[in-house]
Write an enzyme that holds these catalytic residues in place. Structure first.
Site, PDB file in Angstrom:
ATOM      1  N   CYS A 161       6.832   0.992  26.930  1.00  0.00           N
ATOM      2  CA  CYS A 161       6.404  -0.216  27.631  1.00  0.00           C
ATOM      3  C   CYS A 161       5.054   0.141  28.276  1.00  0.00           C
ATOM      4  CB  CYS A 161       7.448  -0.713  28.637  1.00  0.00           C
ATOM      5  SG  CYS A 161       7.818   0.408  29.995  1.00  0.00           S
TER       6      CYS A 161
ATOM      7  N   ASP B  69       7.742  -3.267  24.316  1.00  0.00           N
ATOM      8  CA  ASP B  69       7.299  -4.598  24.733  1.00  0.00           C
ATOM      9  C   ASP B  69       5.786  -4.692  24.470  1.00  0.00           C
ATOM     10  OD1 ASP B  69       6.006  -3.185  26.767  1.00  0.00           O
ATOM     11  OD2 ASP B  69       6.844  -4.371  28.404  1.00  0.00           O
TER      12      ASP B  69
HETATM   13  O1  LIG Z   1       5.450  -1.231  32.036  1.00  0.00           O
HETATM   14  C1  LIG Z   1       6.241  -2.140  32.020  1.00  0.00           C
HETATM   15  C2  LIG Z   1       7.577  -2.008  32.668  1.00  0.00           C
HETATM   16  O2  LIG Z   1       7.718  -0.752  33.260  1.00  0.00           O
HETATM   17  C3  LIG Z   1       5.859  -3.426  31.401  1.00  0.00           C
HETATM   18  O3  LIG Z   1       5.245  -3.187  30.163  1.00  0.00           O
HETATM   19  C4  LIG Z   1       4.893  -4.136  32.324  1.00  0.00           C
HETATM   20  O4  LIG Z   1       5.484  -4.386  33.585  1.00  0.00           O
HETATM   21  C5  LIG Z   1       4.426  -5.480  31.719  1.00  0.00           C
HETATM   22  O5  LIG Z   1       3.537  -6.097  32.623  1.00  0.00           O
HETATM   23  P1  LIG Z   1       2.796  -7.472  32.282  1.00  0.00           P
HETATM   24  O6  LIG Z   1       3.866  -8.498  31.994  1.00  0.00           O
HETATM   25  O7  LIG Z   1       2.028  -7.780  33.542  1.00  0.00           O
HETATM   26  O8  LIG Z   1       1.916  -7.265  31.080  1.00  0.00           O
END
Ligand SMILES: O=C(CO)[C@H](O)[C@H](O)COP(=O)(O)O
Length: 148
Positions: free
Chosen positions: A66, A8
């Site tokens: 992530c 992500d």
């Molecule tokens: O580490 C993660 C899940 O475990 C995600 O990358 C994280 O929560 C994304 O956070 P945001 O939308 O605040 O950038």
């Protein structure tokens, strides 16, 4: 060896780095996205297709990134056949394969630096399940849970 990779936005930059690193090492890298930085993406949308590809043996192993690696590990382990773990140390990167037949490594793009992550991934990919009787016995107990 065919390796799947996904991230992500929290892991995007590290994924790009690892993609280049693995390609340079000669691995056949299949990128499940994200393909551009989008701060509104959701890690399950990126990590589930990767985990399914690992489970279906379309790729031999997976690398999921992530922000922390936590969400990636949680969602990847929902897919039967996937044995994913969040890795923050070199020992676990190879021992997780040798003892537990880990097939998907999860990393935190906001936690682990690029060079260290490269070494974790290298250790993960070069490791092989030992097949020792006690580890097989434990693995069978884990796999049995998936048929319930
Ligand atoms: O580490 C993660 C899940 O475990 C995600 O990358 C994280 O929560 C994304 O956070 P945001 O939308 O605040 O950038």
């Amino acid at each position: 060896m065919k390796i799947g990779i996904a991230a992500d936005h929290g892991g995007f930059e590290l994924k790009e780095t690892l993609h280049t690193f693995l390609t340079n090492l000669g691995y056949d890298v299949v990128d499940f996205g994200a393909y551009r930085l989008d701060t509104l993406d959701d890690y399950p949308d990126l990590i589930i297709p990767l985990a399914q590809a690992v489970a279906n043996q379309e790729v031999e192993r997976g690398v999921a990134v992530c922000g922390s690696g936590v969400g990636a590990a949680i969602v990847a382990n929902k897919i039967p056949g996937v044995r994913a773990a969040l890795i923050n140390d070199h020992f676990s990167a190879h021992q997780g394969v040798e003892d537990d037949d880990m097939n998907l490594i999860c990393l935190g793009g906001r936690i682990t630096g690029n060079r260290v992550a490269e070494e974790f991934v290298r250790a993960f990919l070069e490791a092989r399940f030992s097949g020792a009787e006690r580890h097989l016995r434990r693995l069978k107990k884990v796999i049995k849970l998936e048929s319930k």
